[in-house]
Design a protein around this motif. Structure first.
Motif, short mmCIF file in Angstrom:
data_model
loop_
_atom_site.label_atom_id
_atom_site.label_comp_id
_atom_site.label_asym_id
_atom_site.label_seq_id
_atom_site.Cartn_x
_atom_site.Cartn_y
_atom_site.Cartn_z
N LEU A 2 0.85 -1.18 0.00
CA LEU A 2 0.00 0.00 0.00
C LEU A 2 0.89 1.24 0.00
CD1 LEU A 2 -2.56 -0.97 2.77
CD2 LEU A 2 -2.93 -1.02 0.32
N LYS A 3 0.55 2.19 -0.83
CA LYS A 3 1.23 3.48 -0.82
C LYS A 3 0.30 4.48 -0.16
CE LYS A 3 4.42 3.30 -4.64
NZ LYS A 3 4.84 3.94 -5.88
N VAL A 4 0.77 5.11 0.89
CA VAL A 4 -0.03 6.07 1.65
C VAL A 4 0.61 7.43 1.50
CG1 VAL A 4 -0.96 6.65 3.91
CG2 VAL A 4 -0.62 4.26 3.29
N LYS A 5 -0.19 8.42 1.09
CA LYS A 5 0.31 9.77 0.84
C LYS A 5 -0.50 10.75 1.68
CE LYS A 5 1.20 12.84 -3.07
NZ LYS A 5 1.04 12.98 -4.52
N LEU A 6 0.18 11.60 2.42
CA LEU A 6 -0.48 12.63 3.22
C LEU A 6 -0.91 13.76 2.29
CD1 LEU A 6 -1.26 13.54 6.07
CD2 LEU A 6 0.96 14.65 6.24
N ILE A 7 -2.21 14.03 2.22
CA ILE A 7 -2.71 15.05 1.29
C ILE A 7 -3.33 16.25 2.00
CG2 ILE A 7 -3.07 13.51 -0.66
CD1 ILE A 7 -6.04 13.43 0.12
N ARG A 8 -3.62 16.12 3.28
CA ARG A 8 -4.20 17.24 4.03
C ARG A 8 -3.38 17.49 5.28
NH1 ARG A 8 -10.26 17.63 4.45
NH2 ARG A 8 -9.53 19.66 5.12
N SER A 9 -3.44 18.71 5.77
CA SER A 9 -2.67 19.11 6.93
C SER A 9 -3.22 18.46 8.20
CB SER A 9 -2.72 20.62 7.07
OG SER A 9 -2.10 21.03 8.27
N LYS A 10 -2.31 18.20 9.14
CA LYS A 10 -2.74 17.63 10.42
C LYS A 10 -3.13 18.70 11.43
CE LYS A 10 2.09 17.02 11.50
NZ LYS A 10 3.15 16.07 11.60
N ILE A 11 -3.07 19.98 11.01
CA ILE A 11 -3.51 21.08 11.89
C ILE A 11 -5.02 20.95 12.09
CG2 ILE A 11 -3.78 23.58 12.07
CD1 ILE A 11 -1.23 23.83 10.42
N GLY A 12 -5.44 20.99 13.32
CA GLY A 12 -6.86 20.89 13.62
C GLY A 12 -7.32 19.47 13.94
N CYS A 13 -6.43 18.50 13.79
CA CYS A 13 -6.77 17.11 14.12
C CYS A 13 -6.63 16.90 15.62
CB CYS A 13 -5.82 16.14 13.42
SG CYS A 13 -6.00 16.14 11.67
N ASN A 14 -7.24 15.83 16.09
CA ASN A 14 -7.05 15.54 17.50
C ASN A 14 -5.69 14.86 17.71
OD1 ASN A 14 -7.35 12.75 17.08
ND2 ASN A 14 -9.53 12.82 17.41
N PRO A 15 -5.17 14.86 18.93
CA PRO A 15 -3.82 14.34 19.20
C PRO A 15 -3.61 12.88 18.80
CG PRO A 15 -4.58 15.63 21.04
CD PRO A 15 -5.75 15.50 20.11
N LYS A 16 -4.64 12.05 18.92
CA LYS A 16 -4.49 10.64 18.54
C LYS A 16 -4.23 10.50 17.04
CE LYS A 16 -6.95 8.19 22.15
NZ LYS A 16 -7.97 7.20 22.44
N GLN A 17 -4.90 11.32 16.24
CA GLN A 17 -4.69 11.25 14.80
C GLN A 17 -3.30 11.75 14.44
OE1 GLN A 17 -8.07 13.57 13.61
NE2 GLN A 17 -9.33 11.75 13.27
N ARG A 30 2.21 15.77 1.07
CA ARG A 30 2.70 15.12 -0.15
C ARG A 30 3.82 14.11 0.12
NH1 ARG A 30 1.51 20.21 -1.83
NH2 ARG A 30 3.62 20.98 -1.82
N GLN A 31 4.07 13.81 1.39
CA GLN A 31 5.04 12.77 1.72
C GLN A 31 4.37 11.42 1.53
OE1 GLN A 31 6.63 13.10 5.65
NE2 GLN A 31 8.29 11.67 5.25
N GLU A 32 5.11 10.45 1.01
CA GLU A 32 4.54 9.15 0.65
C GLU A 32 5.35 8.04 1.29
OE1 GLU A 32 3.69 7.09 -3.57
OE2 GLU A 32 3.27 9.24 -3.45
N ARG A 33 4.66 7.01 1.78
CA ARG A 33 5.31 5.85 2.38
C ARG A 33 4.65 4.58 1.87
NH1 ARG A 33 7.74 5.87 7.52
NH2 ARG A 33 8.27 3.80 6.81
N SER A 34 5.41 3.50 1.80
CA SER A 34 4.88 2.20 1.38
C SER A 34 4.81 1.28 2.59
CB SER A 34 5.77 1.59 0.31
OG SER A 34 5.73 2.35 -0.85
N PHE A 35 3.74 0.52 2.67
CA PHE A 35 3.53 -0.41 3.78
C PHE A 35 3.04 -1.74 3.24
CE2 PHE A 35 2.66 3.80 5.58
CZ PHE A 35 3.52 3.81 6.66
#
Length: 57
Positions: A2-17, A30-35
């Protein structure tokens, strides 16, 4: 795999997320990781599904 790419900011998320994103190694937009496809990674993706884009390869 699976390739997972961060597309939205984590500002405003709860601490667990935020901790989930850090555990996945996604710190910048836009950082991408493979799992490997397993239940643990699927659960993490489920938690932050509104912030990431997932593609199967």
């Amino acid at each position: 795999m699976l390739k997972v790419k961060l597309i939205r900011s984590k500002i405003g998320c709860n601490p667990k997320q935020r901790k989930t994103l850090i555990a996945m190694g996604l710190r910048k937009i836009r950082q991408e990781r493979s799992f490997e496809d397993n239940l643990v990674i699927r659960g993490m993706i489920n938690k932050v599904s509104h912030l990431v884009e997932v593609t199967e390869s």
